[in-house]
Write a protein that holds these residues in place. Structure first.
Motif, PDB file in Angstrom:
ATOM      1  N   PHE A  15       0.446  -1.097   0.233  1.00  0.00           N
ATOM      2  CA  PHE A  15       0.089   0.143  -0.082  1.00  0.00           C
ATOM      3  C   PHE A  15       0.635   1.173  -0.072  1.00  0.00           C
ATOM      4  CE2 PHE A  15      -2.461  -3.136   2.362  1.00  0.00           C
ATOM      5  CZ  PHE A  15      -3.577  -3.324   1.244  1.00  0.00           C
ATOM      6  N   GLN A  16       0.912   2.256  -0.889  1.00  0.00           N
ATOM      7  CA  GLN A  16       1.195   3.797  -0.649  1.00  0.00           C
ATOM      8  C   GLN A  16      -0.202   4.699  -0.870  1.00  0.00           C
ATOM      9  OE1 GLN A  16       3.797   2.997  -4.221  1.00  0.00           O
ATOM     10  NE2 GLN A  16       5.387   3.205  -3.406  1.00  0.00           N
ATOM     11  N   ILE A  17       0.397   5.949  -0.021  1.00  0.00           N
ATOM     12  CA  ILE A  17      -0.379   7.056   0.065  1.00  0.00           C
ATOM     13  C   ILE A  17      -0.031   8.382  -0.558  1.00  0.00           C
ATOM     14  CG2 ILE A  17       0.558   7.153   2.195  1.00  0.00           C
ATOM     15  CD1 ILE A  17      -2.905   8.128   2.563  1.00  0.00           C
ATOM     16  N   ASP A  18      -0.608   9.338  -1.351  1.00  0.00           N
ATOM     17  CA  ASP A  18      -0.113  10.443  -1.703  1.00  0.00           C
ATOM     18  C   ASP A  18      -0.308  11.367  -0.706  1.00  0.00           C
ATOM     19  OD1 ASP A  18       1.024  12.816  -3.477  1.00  0.00           O
ATOM     20  OD2 ASP A  18      -1.198  12.626  -4.469  1.00  0.00           O
ATOM     21  N   VAL A  19       0.900  11.669  -0.068  1.00  0.00           N
ATOM     22  CA  VAL A  19       2.041  12.536   0.578  1.00  0.00           C
ATOM     23  C   VAL A  19       1.584  14.282   0.189  1.00  0.00           C
ATOM     24  CG1 VAL A  19       2.737  11.022   2.345  1.00  0.00           C
ATOM     25  CG2 VAL A  19       3.948  12.539   1.125  1.00  0.00           C
ATOM     26  N   SER A  20       1.597  13.951  -0.981  1.00  0.00           N
ATOM     27  CA  SER A  20       1.742  15.472  -1.276  1.00  0.00           C
ATOM     28  C   SER A  20       0.108  16.201  -1.736  1.00  0.00           C
ATOM     29  CB  SER A  20       2.673  15.020  -3.489  1.00  0.00           C
ATOM     30  OG  SER A  20       1.347  15.211  -3.907  1.00  0.00           O
ATOM     31  N   ALA A  25       2.485  14.027  -8.180  1.00  0.00           N
ATOM     32  CA  ALA A  25       1.934  12.931  -6.635  1.00  0.00           C
ATOM     33  C   ALA A  25       3.186  12.267  -5.354  1.00  0.00           C
ATOM     34  CB  ALA A  25       1.421  11.220  -6.645  1.00  0.00           C
ATOM     35  N   SER A  26       3.185  12.503  -5.006  1.00  0.00           N
ATOM     36  CA  SER A  26       4.483  12.261  -3.743  1.00  0.00           C
ATOM     37  C   SER A  26       4.626  10.870  -3.513  1.00  0.00           C
ATOM     38  CB  SER A  26       4.778  13.455  -3.081  1.00  0.00           C
ATOM     39  OG  SER A  26       6.082  12.583  -1.866  1.00  0.00           O
ATOM     40  N   TRP A  27       4.599   9.147  -3.898  1.00  0.00           N
ATOM     41  CA  TRP A  27       3.792   7.894  -3.058  1.00  0.00           C
ATOM     42  C   TRP A  27       4.511   8.039  -2.373  1.00  0.00           C
ATOM     43  CZ3 TRP A  27      -0.856   6.941  -4.452  1.00  0.00           C
ATOM     44  CH2 TRP A  27      -1.558   6.853  -5.637  1.00  0.00           C
ATOM     45  N   ASP A  77       7.427   7.810  10.302  1.00  0.00           N
ATOM     46  CA  ASP A  77       7.866   7.273   8.577  1.00  0.00           C
ATOM     47  C   ASP A  77       6.808   8.244   7.917  1.00  0.00           C
ATOM     48  OD1 ASP A  77       7.639   5.263   6.950  1.00  0.00           O
ATOM     49  OD2 ASP A  77       5.249   6.009   7.242  1.00  0.00           O
ATOM     50  N   ASP A  78       6.953   8.702   6.957  1.00  0.00           N
ATOM     51  CA  ASP A  78       5.953  10.245   6.203  1.00  0.00           C
ATOM     52  C   ASP A  78       4.674   9.501   5.687  1.00  0.00           C
ATOM     53  OD1 ASP A  78       8.552  11.015   5.781  1.00  0.00           O
ATOM     54  OD2 ASP A  78       8.629  10.826   4.398  1.00  0.00           O
ATOM     55  N   GLY A  79       4.995   7.901   5.524  1.00  0.00           N
ATOM     56  CA  GLY A  79       3.060   7.387   4.638  1.00  0.00           C
ATOM     57  C   GLY A  79       2.253   7.678   6.563  1.00  0.00           C
ATOM     58  N   ASN A  80       2.822   7.456   7.241  1.00  0.00           N
ATOM     59  CA  ASN A  80       2.775   6.597   8.635  1.00  0.00           C
ATOM     60  C   ASN A  80       2.344   7.804   9.044  1.00  0.00           C
ATOM     61  OD1 ASN A  80       2.301   6.197  11.968  1.00  0.00           O
ATOM     62  ND2 ASN A  80       2.820   3.623  10.677  1.00  0.00           N
ATOM     63  N   ASP A  81       2.612   8.821   9.639  1.00  0.00           N
ATOM     64  CA  ASP A  81       2.823   9.796   9.835  1.00  0.00           C
ATOM     65  C   ASP A  81       1.475  10.892   9.209  1.00  0.00           C
ATOM     66  OD1 ASP A  81       4.805  10.473  11.625  1.00  0.00           O
ATOM     67  OD2 ASP A  81       6.124  11.556  10.142  1.00  0.00           O
ATOM     68  N   PHE A  82       1.599  10.699   8.049  1.00  0.00           N
ATOM     69  CA  PHE A  82       0.437  11.534   6.889  1.00  0.00           C
ATOM     70  C   PHE A  82      -0.775  11.075   7.704  1.00  0.00           C
ATOM     71  CE2 PHE A  82      -2.039  11.925   2.793  1.00  0.00           C
ATOM     72  CZ  PHE A  82      -2.660  13.565   3.236  1.00  0.00           C
ATOM     73  N   VAL A  83      -0.639   9.667   7.640  1.00  0.00           N
ATOM     74  CA  VAL A  83      -2.147   9.113   7.628  1.00  0.00           C
ATOM     75  C   VAL A  83      -2.582   9.441   9.236  1.00  0.00           C
ATOM     76  CG1 VAL A  83      -3.028   6.454   8.546  1.00  0.00           C
ATOM     77  CG2 VAL A  83      -2.271   7.107   6.577  1.00  0.00           C
TER      78      VAL A  83
END
Length: 146
Positions: A15-20, A25-27, A77-83
């Motif tokens: 799984f990836q999320i777009d944090v931009s 997109a920044s996956w 973690d970029d993805g975890n922090d974003f969520v």
């Protein structure tokens, strides 16, 4: 990830999320995801025409997808922090693109998915802090065969 055949362990789903916050997109991968489940919310219309002598006819007329994820809260973690940060958002601010890559290389991209954060650290004192969230489709996803 290479295209595979046969059975596979669930961890090969990614799984990836777009944090931009821009159109580019920044996956980012969401670190420390442990389990996920998928629910298809289908709308089925039913009717009983005379010519079918009481037998039901059906047509699938609506569809939605919910991916429920349990993870550990991983600060930095970029993805975890974003969520985790989406827990405090509402409306369109709680939407972003989400990508699910299957072991066979198929990619399902949910555009403007609604991210419903349900837990960002609540557990027993000796547990590792959880991060729990749902990804709800918001329109039809794009499916790219692997």
């Amino acid at each position: 990830m290479a295209t595979t055949s046969g059975v596979f362990p669930c961890y090969e789903n990614q799984f990836q999320i777009d944090v931009s916050s821009t159109s580019t997109a920044s996956w980012k991968t969401i670190a420390d995801c442990e389990t996920f489940s998928v629910a298809f919310d289908n709308g089925v219309e039913e009717w009983h025409p005379f010519e079918h002598e009481g037998w039901v006819r059906r047509l699938l007329t609506a569809k939605g997808v919910t991916v429920s994820v349990t993870a550990k809260r991983n600060l930095g973690d970029d993805g975890n922090d974003f969520v985790a940060g989406l827990a405090w958002k509402n409306g369109r601010d709680a939407e972003t693109d989400f990508k699910w890559t299957f072991p066979d290389g198929t990619v399902v991209t949910f555009t403007d998915a609604v991210i419903n954060v349900t837990n960002i650290g609540a557990a027993d004192s000796t547990n590792v802090a959880p991060l729990e969230f749902e990804v709800l489709s918001n329109g039809a996803p794009t499916v790219t065969a692997g």
